[in-house]
Design a protein around this motif. Structure first.
Motif, PDB file in Angstrom:
ATOM      1  N   GLY A  27       0.886  -1.324   0.006  1.00  0.00           N
ATOM      2  CA  GLY A  27       0.039  -0.132   0.150  1.00  0.00           C
ATOM      3  C   GLY A  27       0.855   1.266  -0.102  1.00  0.00           C
ATOM      4  O   GLY A  27       1.861   1.420  -0.879  1.00  0.00           O
ATOM      5  N   ALA A  28       0.638   2.146   0.805  1.00  0.00           N
ATOM      6  CA  ALA A  28       1.282   3.532   0.805  1.00  0.00           C
ATOM      7  C   ALA A  28       2.492   3.376   2.011  1.00  0.00           C
ATOM      8  O   ALA A  28       3.235   4.498   2.279  1.00  0.00           O
ATOM      9  CB  ALA A  28       0.489   4.529   1.503  1.00  0.00           C
ATOM     10  N   PHE A  29       2.659   2.254   2.495  1.00  0.00           N
ATOM     11  CA  PHE A  29       3.743   1.714   3.696  1.00  0.00           C
ATOM     12  C   PHE A  29       5.100   1.086   3.026  1.00  0.00           C
ATOM     13  O   PHE A  29       4.977   0.201   2.331  1.00  0.00           O
ATOM     14  CB  PHE A  29       3.130   1.105   4.801  1.00  0.00           C
ATOM     15  N   THR A  30       6.156   1.718   3.493  1.00  0.00           N
ATOM     16  CA  THR A  30       7.329   0.911   3.248  1.00  0.00           C
ATOM     17  C   THR A  30       8.317   0.812   4.335  1.00  0.00           C
ATOM     18  O   THR A  30       8.596   2.012   4.580  1.00  0.00           O
ATOM     19  CB  THR A  30       8.215   1.753   2.104  1.00  0.00           C
ATOM     20  N   PRO A  31       8.434  -0.344   5.027  1.00  0.00           N
ATOM     21  CA  PRO A  31       9.315  -0.292   6.264  1.00  0.00           C
ATOM     22  C   PRO A  31      10.541  -0.667   5.598  1.00  0.00           C
ATOM     23  O   PRO A  31      10.700  -1.425   4.535  1.00  0.00           O
ATOM     24  CB  PRO A  31       8.939  -1.423   7.103  1.00  0.00           C
ATOM     25  N   LEU A  51      10.365   3.817   8.555  1.00  0.00           N
ATOM     26  CA  LEU A  51       8.969   3.778   8.050  1.00  0.00           C
ATOM     27  C   LEU A  51       8.668   4.887   7.286  1.00  0.00           C
ATOM     28  O   LEU A  51       8.701   5.904   7.633  1.00  0.00           O
ATOM     29  CB  LEU A  51       7.915   3.360   9.051  1.00  0.00           C
ATOM     30  N   ASP A  52       8.292   4.428   6.025  1.00  0.00           N
ATOM     31  CA  ASP A  52       7.971   5.805   4.911  1.00  0.00           C
ATOM     32  C   ASP A  52       6.540   5.512   4.609  1.00  0.00           C
ATOM     33  O   ASP A  52       6.178   4.513   4.176  1.00  0.00           O
ATOM     34  CB  ASP A  52       8.794   5.739   3.649  1.00  0.00           C
ATOM     35  N   TYR A  53       5.734   6.598   4.837  1.00  0.00           N
ATOM     36  CA  TYR A  53       4.279   6.477   4.498  1.00  0.00           C
ATOM     37  C   TYR A  53       4.027   7.639   3.439  1.00  0.00           C
ATOM     38  O   TYR A  53       4.093   8.911   3.510  1.00  0.00           O
ATOM     39  CB  TYR A  53       3.417   6.836   5.746  1.00  0.00           C
ATOM     40  N   ALA A  54       3.488   7.195   2.040  1.00  0.00           N
ATOM     41  CA  ALA A  54       3.236   8.097   1.136  1.00  0.00           C
ATOM     42  C   ALA A  54       1.876   8.703   1.207  1.00  0.00           C
ATOM     43  O   ALA A  54       0.824   7.863   0.798  1.00  0.00           O
ATOM     44  CB  ALA A  54       3.524   7.317  -0.425  1.00  0.00           C
ATOM     45  N   VAL A  55       1.781   9.964   1.705  1.00  0.00           N
ATOM     46  CA  VAL A  55       0.640  10.413   1.732  1.00  0.00           C
ATOM     47  C   VAL A  55      -0.039  10.825   0.313  1.00  0.00           C
ATOM     48  O   VAL A  55      -0.988  10.597   0.090  1.00  0.00           O
ATOM     49  CB  VAL A  55       0.639  11.909   2.582  1.00  0.00           C
ATOM     50  N   SER A  56       0.920  11.189  -0.505  1.00  0.00           N
ATOM     51  CA  SER A  56       0.562  11.468  -2.038  1.00  0.00           C
ATOM     52  C   SER A  56       1.795  11.322  -2.851  1.00  0.00           C
ATOM     53  O   SER A  56       2.773  10.506  -2.415  1.00  0.00           O
ATOM     54  CB  SER A  56       0.019  12.830  -2.210  1.00  0.00           C
ATOM     55  N   LYS A  57       1.983  11.427  -4.071  1.00  0.00           N
ATOM     56  CA  LYS A  57       2.911  11.083  -4.851  1.00  0.00           C
ATOM     57  C   LYS A  57       4.017  12.032  -4.731  1.00  0.00           C
ATOM     58  O   LYS A  57       5.277  11.754  -4.873  1.00  0.00           O
ATOM     59  CB  LYS A  57       2.550  11.285  -6.476  1.00  0.00           C
ATOM     60  N   ARG A  58       3.953  13.307  -4.148  1.00  0.00           N
ATOM     61  CA  ARG A  58       4.648  14.219  -3.818  1.00  0.00           C
ATOM     62  C   ARG A  58       4.854  14.432  -2.270  1.00  0.00           C
ATOM     63  O   ARG A  58       6.020  15.010  -1.836  1.00  0.00           O
ATOM     64  CB  ARG A  58       4.492  15.349  -4.313  1.00  0.00           C
ATOM     65  N   THR A  59       4.223  13.568  -1.238  1.00  0.00           N
ATOM     66  CA  THR A  59       4.450  13.917   0.063  1.00  0.00           C
ATOM     67  C   THR A  59       4.387  12.699   0.758  1.00  0.00           C
ATOM     68  O   THR A  59       3.722  11.946   0.646  1.00  0.00           O
ATOM     69  CB  THR A  59       3.372  14.979   0.552  1.00  0.00           C
ATOM     70  N   GLU A  60       5.470  12.858   1.685  1.00  0.00           N
ATOM     71  CA  GLU A  60       5.662  11.433   2.497  1.00  0.00           C
ATOM     72  C   GLU A  60       5.811  11.960   4.046  1.00  0.00           C
ATOM     73  O   GLU A  60       6.327  13.016   4.415  1.00  0.00           O
ATOM     74  CB  GLU A  60       6.953  10.767   2.194  1.00  0.00           C
ATOM     75  N   VAL A  61       5.509  11.114   5.214  1.00  0.00           N
ATOM     76  CA  VAL A  61       5.888  11.210   6.279  1.00  0.00           C
ATOM     77  C   VAL A  61       6.605   9.959   6.628  1.00  0.00           C
ATOM     78  O   VAL A  61       6.508   8.788   6.216  1.00  0.00           O
ATOM     79  CB  VAL A  61       4.407  10.760   7.183  1.00  0.00           C
ATOM     80  N   TYR A  62       8.000  10.365   7.390  1.00  0.00           N
ATOM     81  CA  TYR A  62       8.907   9.174   7.581  1.00  0.00           C
ATOM     82  C   TYR A  62       9.456   9.485   9.070  1.00  0.00           C
ATOM     83  O   TYR A  62       9.453  10.540   9.715  1.00  0.00           O
ATOM     84  CB  TYR A  62      10.155   9.849   6.575  1.00  0.00           C
ATOM     85  N   THR A  63       9.466   8.310   9.660  1.00  0.00           N
ATOM     86  CA  THR A  63      10.054   8.165  10.974  1.00  0.00           C
ATOM     87  C   THR A  63      11.141   7.153  11.051  1.00  0.00           C
ATOM     88  O   THR A  63      11.140   6.109  10.305  1.00  0.00           O
ATOM     89  CB  THR A  63       8.863   7.868  12.000  1.00  0.00           C
ATOM     90  N   SER A  64      12.124   7.389  11.992  1.00  0.00           N
ATOM     91  CA  SER A  64      13.180   6.144  12.009  1.00  0.00           C
ATOM     92  C   SER A  64      13.609   6.159  13.506  1.00  0.00           C
ATOM     93  O   SER A  64      13.661   7.243  14.286  1.00  0.00           O
ATOM     94  CB  SER A  64      14.309   6.692  10.932  1.00  0.00           C
ATOM     95  N   TYR A  65      14.322   4.837  13.840  1.00  0.00           N
ATOM     96  CA  TYR A  65      15.153   5.038  15.150  1.00  0.00           C
ATOM     97  C   TYR A  65      16.383   4.379  14.598  1.00  0.00           C
ATOM     98  O   TYR A  65      16.455   3.436  14.051  1.00  0.00           O
ATOM     99  CB  TYR A  65      14.479   4.169  15.971  1.00  0.00           C
ATOM    100  N   GLY A  66      17.473   4.877  14.806  1.00  0.00           N
ATOM    101  CA  GLY A  66      18.866   4.318  14.794  1.00  0.00           C
ATOM    102  C   GLY A  66      19.606   4.407  16.008  1.00  0.00           C
ATOM    103  O   GLY A  66      19.492   5.107  17.011  1.00  0.00           O
ATOM    104  N   HIS A  67      20.760   3.283  15.902  1.00  0.00           N
ATOM    105  CA  HIS A  67      21.656   2.900  17.107  1.00  0.00           C
ATOM    106  C   HIS A  67      22.729   2.624  16.494  1.00  0.00           C
ATOM    107  O   HIS A  67      22.913   1.715  15.692  1.00  0.00           O
ATOM    108  CB  HIS A  67      20.791   1.905  18.047  1.00  0.00           C
ATOM    109  N   VAL A  68      23.843   2.854  17.247  1.00  0.00           N
ATOM    110  CA  VAL A  68      25.376   2.915  16.819  1.00  0.00           C
ATOM    111  C   VAL A  68      26.008   2.263  18.336  1.00  0.00           C
ATOM    112  O   VAL A  68      25.870   3.003  19.223  1.00  0.00           O
ATOM    113  CB  VAL A  68      26.061   3.986  16.312  1.00  0.00           C
TER     114      VAL A  68
END
Length: 365
Positions: free
Chosen positions: A294-298, A327-344
Motif C-alpha cells: 500500500g502506502a507503507f514501506t518499512p 517507516l515511510d508513508y506516502a501521503v501522496s505522490k509528492r508528500t511523505e511522512v517518515y520516521t526512523s530509529y537508529g542505534h550505533v
C-alpha cells in the motif's frame, strides 16, 4: 499606440527566454531526538554526547535547470541547485549543490563542468534510502561520509548500452598549497563509476583517488565502493561494501572518536608528524531491506565497520555496529511522512553508544 505595443513586447521577452527553465526542489525536515557525537547539543566534560530534542532540516534544496536544442541531436544543459535550511539555521549560499553548464548529445552522453557530485553521491547510496540530518544516526551517514560534491570539476556520463553505463569525474586542485614535504600539493580528485541495471537488478562500482595524499596531513588516499541489489515488485534489497585508505585519522568512521584515538597514540609516544604520514585503512559493509505494501514501506538497515588498520597494525576495538529501523508513508505522490530509529554501538572502550529518533515530513515540487 506603438509605444504600448513595444512595451508589451518587451514585457513578454523574459517569459519567452525563461520558457525552458524548470523550478524544482524538496522541503524535508522533522523532529529528532539525538544522542550522538555529531549532534550540536552540548557534550559533558569528557566529550560524551548528551541527548536532547532538535528540529532539523533533512537536506532540503531548491533548483533551477534548463536546456537549449542546438540542432543535430546536441543541446546545451545547465543547472543551479542550492541547499535550503527549513529549521532556521544559517543558509549555506547559492549554488551549493550540483551546479553546472554542459552539453548533451544523442548517442554519446553528456559532459558538464562546475560543482558536481562524485559518483557515490549521485548514482549510488541505495543502501541508505532514509531521511535524516547530519546530527543523526537515523541513517547510514557514516557509511556514506565521503559522498559529496567536487568543486572545479568536469564530469562525463556515458549513454546506457544494454543496461551498462559509466561516468568519469576530474576535480582540479586550484589551491596547490605547500605540503608536508615542502613542495606544492596536487590534490586533484579522480573518480570512475561503473553501473549495470536491468529488470530491477543493479550493480554499481566506484573508485576514487586524491592525488598526492601522503603530502597532506590527515587526508584521504583512495576509496572503493561496491553496491548491488534488487528494487522491483515492491521489494527493496541493497548490499554495500567499501574500503577507504588515508593518512592520519582523517578517514576514520567518526571524527570525534578519531581525535581521541589520535591523542592516545600521541600519549603512547607517537609524534603527530608520524601519525599524519601513516596509513589508515577502514572497511565497512551495509545491508538494507524493505517491502512496500500500500502506502507503507518499512526498511531495516545494518552497517558494520571493521577494526581499522593503522600503519600495518589493527586498531583493536575501533569498529562499530549500526542498526536503523524506519517507516515511510506516502501521503501522496509528492508528500511523505517518515520516521526512523537508529542505534550505533562502538567497540572503542569509553565510547558511548549513539541513538536517534526522527519523525518528519518530505514534500517534492
Amino acid at each position: 499606440m506603438n509605444k504600448k505595443l513595444i512595451a508589451l513586447a518587451l514585457a513578454a521577452l523574459p517569459a519567452a527566454a525563461m520558457a525552458d527553465v524548470t523550478i524544482y526542489g524538496q522541503i524535508r525536515g522533522g523532529y529528532e531526538y539525538n544522542k550522538t557525537y555529531s549532534s550540536t547539543l552540548s557534550k559533558d566534560a569528557n566529550g560524551k554526547p548528551q541527548g536532547g530534542s532538535e528540529i532539523n532540516d533533512w537536506t532540503s534544496r531548491l533548483g533551477f535547470k534548463g536546456s537549449e536544442d542546438l540542432g543535430n541531436g546536441l543541446k546545451a544543459i545547465w543547472q543551479v541547485e542550492s541547499r535550503v535550511n527549513v529549521d532556521g539555521s544559517n543558509s549555506t549560499g547559492f549554488g551549493t549543490r550540483d551546479t553546472f553548464v554542459g552539453l548533451a548529445g544523442d548517442g554519446w552522453g553528456q559532459i558538464r563542468l562546475g560543482r558536481l557530485s562524485n559518483y557515490p553521491n549521485l548514482d549510488m547510496e541505495q543502501v541508505d534510502p532514509g531521511y535524516y540530518s547530519g546530527q543523526s544516526v537515523g541513517g547510514l551517514g557514516m557509511f556514506t561520509r565521503l559522498d559529496d560534491r567536487v568543486n572545479n570539476a568536469v564530469r562525463y556520463d556515458s549513454p546506457t548500452w544494454y543496461g551498462f553505463s559509466y561516468a568519469a569525474l576530474w576535480g582540479v586542485d586550484e589551491a596547490r598549497a605547500v605540503g608536508l614535504n615542502g613542495s606544492r600539493t596536487n590534490r586533484q580528485f579522480v573518480n570512475i563509476g561503473l553501473s549495470y541495471e536491468n529488470a530491477g537488478y543493479f550493480g554499481k562500482y566506484s573508485y576514487a583517488s586524491w592525488g598526492d595524499a601522503s603530502n597532506v596531513a590527515g587526508s584521504n588516499k583512495d576509496w572503493h565502493r561496491l553496491e548491488a541489489g534488487y528494487n522491483a515488485n515492491n521489494i527493496y534489497l541493497a548490499f554495500g561494501y567499501q574500503q577507504i585508505q588515508g593518512y592520519g585519522f582523517g578517514s576514520y568512521y567518526n571524527s570525534a572518536l578519531g581525535t581521541k584515538i589520535n591523542a592516545a597514540y600521541i600519549t603512547g609516544g607517537v609524534s603527530q608528524a608520524v601519525i599524519d604520514t601513516s596509513k589508515l585503512k577502514t572497511k565497512e559493509l551495509a545491508l538494507t531491506g524493505g517491502y512496500t505494501f500500500g502506502a507503507f514501506t518499512p526498511y531495516f538497515s545494518y552497517a558494520k565497520g571493521y577494526d581499522a588498520n593503522f600503519n600495518g597494525s589493527t586498531v583493536n576495538n575501533s569498529g562499530y555496529d549500526q542498526y536503523v529501523l524506519s517507516l515511510d508513508y506516502a501521503v501522496s505522490k509528492r508528500t511523505e511522512v517518515y520516521t526512523s530509529y537508529g542505534h550505533v554501538k562502538w567497540k572503542l572502550p569509553g565510547a558511548d553508544n549513539e541513538n536517534s529518533f526522527g519523525l518528519g515530513l518530505i514534500h517534492r515540487f
